[in-house]
Design an enzyme around this catalytic site. Structure first.
Site, PDB file in Angstrom:
ATOM      1  N   GLU A 143      -2.807  14.853  27.139  1.00  0.00           N
ATOM      2  CA  GLU A 143      -2.309  13.465  27.260  1.00  0.00           C
ATOM      3  C   GLU A 143      -1.221  13.369  28.349  1.00  0.00           C
ATOM      4  OE1 GLU A 143      -1.347  11.616  23.397  1.00  0.00           O
ATOM      5  OE2 GLU A 143       0.639  11.194  24.209  1.00  0.00           O
ATOM      6  N   HIS A 151      -3.869  18.606  22.502  1.00  0.00           N
ATOM      7  CA  HIS A 151      -4.253  17.202  22.740  1.00  0.00           C
ATOM      8  C   HIS A 151      -3.127  16.485  23.480  1.00  0.00           C
ATOM      9  CE1 HIS A 151      -3.838  12.955  21.608  1.00  0.00           C
ATOM     10  NE2 HIS A 151      -5.153  12.896  21.537  1.00  0.00           N
ATOM     11  N   ASN A 152      -1.908  16.657  22.987  1.00  0.00           N
ATOM     12  CA  ASN A 152      -0.774  15.976  23.612  1.00  0.00           C
ATOM     13  C   ASN A 152      -0.486  16.515  25.009  1.00  0.00           C
ATOM     14  OD1 ASN A 152      -0.636  14.683  21.164  1.00  0.00           O
ATOM     15  ND2 ASN A 152       1.590  14.774  21.043  1.00  0.00           N
ATOM     16  N   GLY A 177       3.128   6.192   9.009  1.00  0.00           N
ATOM     17  CA  GLY A 177       2.925   6.359   7.570  1.00  0.00           C
ATOM     18  C   GLY A 177       2.489   5.047   6.920  1.00  0.00           C
ATOM     19  N   GLY A 186       7.186   9.078   3.862  1.00  0.00           N
ATOM     20  CA  GLY A 186       7.545   8.644   5.217  1.00  0.00           C
ATOM     21  C   GLY A 186       6.786   7.373   5.556  1.00  0.00           C
ATOM     22  N   LEU A 187       7.475   6.251   5.457  1.00  0.00           N
ATOM     23  CA  LEU A 187       6.790   4.964   5.653  1.00  0.00           C
ATOM     24  C   LEU A 187       7.210   4.306   6.966  1.00  0.00           C
ATOM     25  CD1 LEU A 187       6.951   3.643   1.955  1.00  0.00           C
ATOM     26  CD2 LEU A 187       5.093   4.862   3.101  1.00  0.00           C
ATOM     27  N   ASN A 217       3.915  15.819  14.137  1.00  0.00           N
ATOM     28  CA  ASN A 217       3.725  16.759  15.253  1.00  0.00           C
ATOM     29  C   ASN A 217       4.598  17.991  15.074  1.00  0.00           C
ATOM     30  OD1 ASN A 217       1.835  15.393  16.802  1.00  0.00           O
ATOM     31  ND2 ASN A 217       3.393  14.199  17.880  1.00  0.00           N
ATOM     32  N   GLY A 251      -1.765   6.440  17.581  1.00  0.00           N
ATOM     33  CA  GLY A 251      -0.662   5.478  17.560  1.00  0.00           C
ATOM     34  C   GLY A 251      -0.799   4.535  16.383  1.00  0.00           C
ATOM     35  N   LYS A 308      -3.612  19.645  17.954  1.00  0.00           N
ATOM     36  CA  LYS A 308      -2.893  18.389  18.256  1.00  0.00           C
ATOM     37  C   LYS A 308      -1.891  18.604  19.394  1.00  0.00           C
ATOM     38  CE  LYS A 308      -1.471  14.121  17.991  1.00  0.00           C
ATOM     39  NZ  LYS A 308      -0.103  13.889  18.051  1.00  0.00           N
ATOM     40  N   ARG A 357       8.072  14.551  34.218  1.00  0.00           N
ATOM     41  CA  ARG A 357       8.863  13.719  33.282  1.00  0.00           C
ATOM     42  C   ARG A 357      10.327  14.125  33.389  1.00  0.00           C
ATOM     43  NH1 ARG A 357       5.955  12.021  27.610  1.00  0.00           N
ATOM     44  NH2 ARG A 357       3.842  11.813  28.416  1.00  0.00           N
ATOM     45  N   SER A 410      -3.803  11.434  15.795  1.00  0.00           N
ATOM     46  CA  SER A 410      -3.546  10.721  17.051  1.00  0.00           C
ATOM     47  C   SER A 410      -4.186   9.347  17.015  1.00  0.00           C
ATOM     48  CB  SER A 410      -4.088  11.493  18.243  1.00  0.00           C
ATOM     49  OG  SER A 410      -3.897  10.727  19.422  1.00  0.00           O
TER      50      SER A 410
HETATM   51  C1  3PG Z   1       3.092  11.463  20.127  1.00  0.00           C
HETATM   52  O1  3PG Z   1       2.231  12.223  19.652  1.00  0.00           O
HETATM   53  O2  3PG Z   1       4.091  11.099  19.500  1.00  0.00           O
HETATM   54  C2  3PG Z   1       2.877  10.920  21.494  1.00  0.00           C
HETATM   55  O3  3PG Z   1       1.524  10.784  21.755  1.00  0.00           O
HETATM   56  C3  3PG Z   1       3.536  11.765  22.561  1.00  0.00           C
HETATM   57  O4  3PG Z   1       4.850  11.564  22.482  1.00  0.00           O
HETATM   58  P1  3PG Z   1       5.882  11.776  23.714  1.00  0.00           P
HETATM   59  O5  3PG Z   1       5.304  11.188  24.959  1.00  0.00           O
HETATM   60  O6  3PG Z   1       7.094  11.005  23.253  1.00  0.00           O
HETATM   61  O7  3PG Z   1       6.150  13.242  23.830  1.00  0.00           O
END
Ligand code: 3PG
Length: 464
Positions: A182, A178-179, A8, A3-4, A95, A123, A175, A280, A121
């Site tokens: 976030e 974590h999200n 990746g 997965g590039l 994820n 980005g 993770k 959201r 995590s």
């Molecule tokens: C991820 O892990 O891809 C992002 O931090 C969260 O993605 P999302 O806001 O698209 O759910």
């Protein structure tokens, strides 16, 4: 690396920079070309033929997967499986839902193949220069990849932002949470923006200054930092600020919702994260909102007080609510760890979140030291130091919620965070009435506060 895509490709470059020989595979030849272009004079092996890729690896193989979560992970595993041998290790770095990870671990174990769920995590730039890495799976297998993961991860005071978290799907669970955190923090920041923009009537230059200032103080964090940057970004297509040209309809890939779903399953309250997911969703009802705006009026009150005071109250209100958001995520991890037998060390999790990841913030230093003193604490709000911080900033969040109520500006995450605090610190809650109602209409029974046992009452209506 299988997965590039963005993550990746950047991880391959990061791994290669640390002296490891690495091969990259992607079905899509264009992605392979992109990696080749970025790789400079590195000696990378790249291919879009899976068999060729597998044969290029020394056994026992270590293969990282960075493909979209869901069906594609299973498809890749199915194609890969006949080409692998016992003792090879597959690390799913996407994820994936933790329950899928559990299933895959069991499935692959039948062929002697090890499988680890690894959260990553940070980005694009995290992947390239140092992400926070959340690995779970068999500890003895982790040992083989630990040096590589430690070398490519972010560092805080020279400590790598990676450590083995627990067995099975522990890495993907952490993770996911974590999200969830976030999502909560992003919602809180967007509410602060709403108040400053609408109640405080601030323009984007002023917003840039406020967030930059905040990032130098107690709110110091990646999300506050990038928010300051966002307000300074000009649009390339018009002369406006880019943020004003972006449609106010938020997308999501699901991890926030999964956090809420699992918290509800385990009956652990995480209201700020739940609200962030709902908001959201609500933001995406753009057409309905626009129609409702034509019909429904708000209070019509305008905030006329000192802007400086608004900024200062909001800074403290965000501090308060960010603490409660981490508290909710950590509390979910505390209970999930028991339920799923992960045996998580929350101090380690706070520690590896301090660098590289999206929720990194200086608050995590306090959270880490809280868990170093009380490793089994179910909720950090009761820690003396953290409790003190909440008590000191509560006046400000009450003031902010009041302004929001008066002006009709929606701040559900800020409100939810305050209500969570007020509920959690209440030795008595009105749930006795809920129990009475349940017993009244459904004979669901209740417990008493003066004696043991389960009781049912013939309520008035039954005597009529
Ligand atoms: C991820 O892990 O891809 C992002 O931090 C969260 O993605 P999302 O806001 O698209 O759910």
């Amino acid at each position: 690396m299988i997965g590039l895509g963005t993550m990746g490709r950047n991880l391959v470059l990061n791994i290669s920079d640390h002296g490891y020989s690495v091969a990259g595979f992607d079905k899509n030849a264009a992605q392979v070309e992109l990696l080749k272009k970025d790789s400079g004079d590195r000696n990378l092996f790249t291919t879009s033929a899976l068999e060729e890729f597998v044969n290029a690896l020394k056994a026992p193989r270590v293969i990282l997967l960075l493909v979209p979560a869901g069906k594609i992970v299973d498809e890749v595993i199915q194609e890969l499986k006949p080409l692998l041998s016992g003792d090879d290790l597959l690390m799913d770095c996407g994820n994936s839902h933790f329950t899928d990870t559990n299933t895959r671990i069991e499935e692959l174990a039948k062929s002697g193949i090890h499988f680890m769920g690894v959260g990553i995590s940070g980005g694009e730039s995290g992947a390239r220069y140092g992400p926070s890495i959340m690995p779970g799976g068999p500890k003895d297998i982790y040992k083989h990849v630990a040096p590589m993961l430690e070398s490519i991860s972010a560092k805080v005071k020279e400590e790598p932002c990676v450590t083995w978290l627990g067995v099975g799907s522990a890495g993907h669970y952490v993770k996911m949470v974590h999200n969830g955190i976030e999502y909560g923090l992003m919602q809180l920041i967007s509410e602060a923006y709403h108040l400053l923009k609408v109640a405080g009537r601030m323009n984007n230059d002023e917003l840039h200054d406020v967030f930059s200032e905040w990032n130098n103080g107690m709110l110091h964090s990646f999300l506050i930092e990038i928010t300051a940057d966002i307000f300074a970004q000009k649009d390339e297509l018009t002369s406006n600020s880019l943020v004003d040209m972006i449609l106010d309809s938020a997308h999501q890939k699901g991890t926030g919702g999964w956090t809420s779903q699992d918290a509800m399953k385990l009956q652990v309250p995480i209201p700020v994260i739940d609200i962030a997911v709902s908001m959201r969703d609500l933001s995406a009802f753009k057409k309905e909102r626009e129609a409702a705006q034509q019909k429904l009026e708000g209070p019509g009150y305008k905030f006329e007080e000192d802007k400086k005071a608004l900024v200062s109250w909001l800074e403290q209100a965000l501090y308060f609510s960010m603490i409660t958001t981490y508290a909710q995520g950590m509390s979910l991890l505390h209970y999930a760890s028991k339920e799923y037998k992960y045996d998580l060390k929350l101090e380690n999790i706070a520690s590896i979140w301090r660098g590289g990841c999206i929720i990194r913030s200086s608050l995590l230093d306090d959270i880490k030291s809280t868990f170093s003193r009380q490793s089994d604490l179910s909720n950090i709000v009761t820690d003396d130091g953290i409790g003190q911080k909440l008590m000191q900033s509560q006046i400000a969040i009450r003031k902010i919620v009041q302004i929001a109520v008066d002006t009709g500006i929606p701040v559900p995450a800020l409100m939810g965070s305050l209500a969570y605090y007020d509920s959690y610190r209440s030795g008595w809650l009105p749930a006795n009435l809920i129990q009475a109602q349940r017993d009244y209409f459904g004979a669901h029974t209740y417990e008493r506060n003066d004696r043991e046992g389960t009781f049912h009452t013939k309520w008035n209506h039954e005597n009529e």
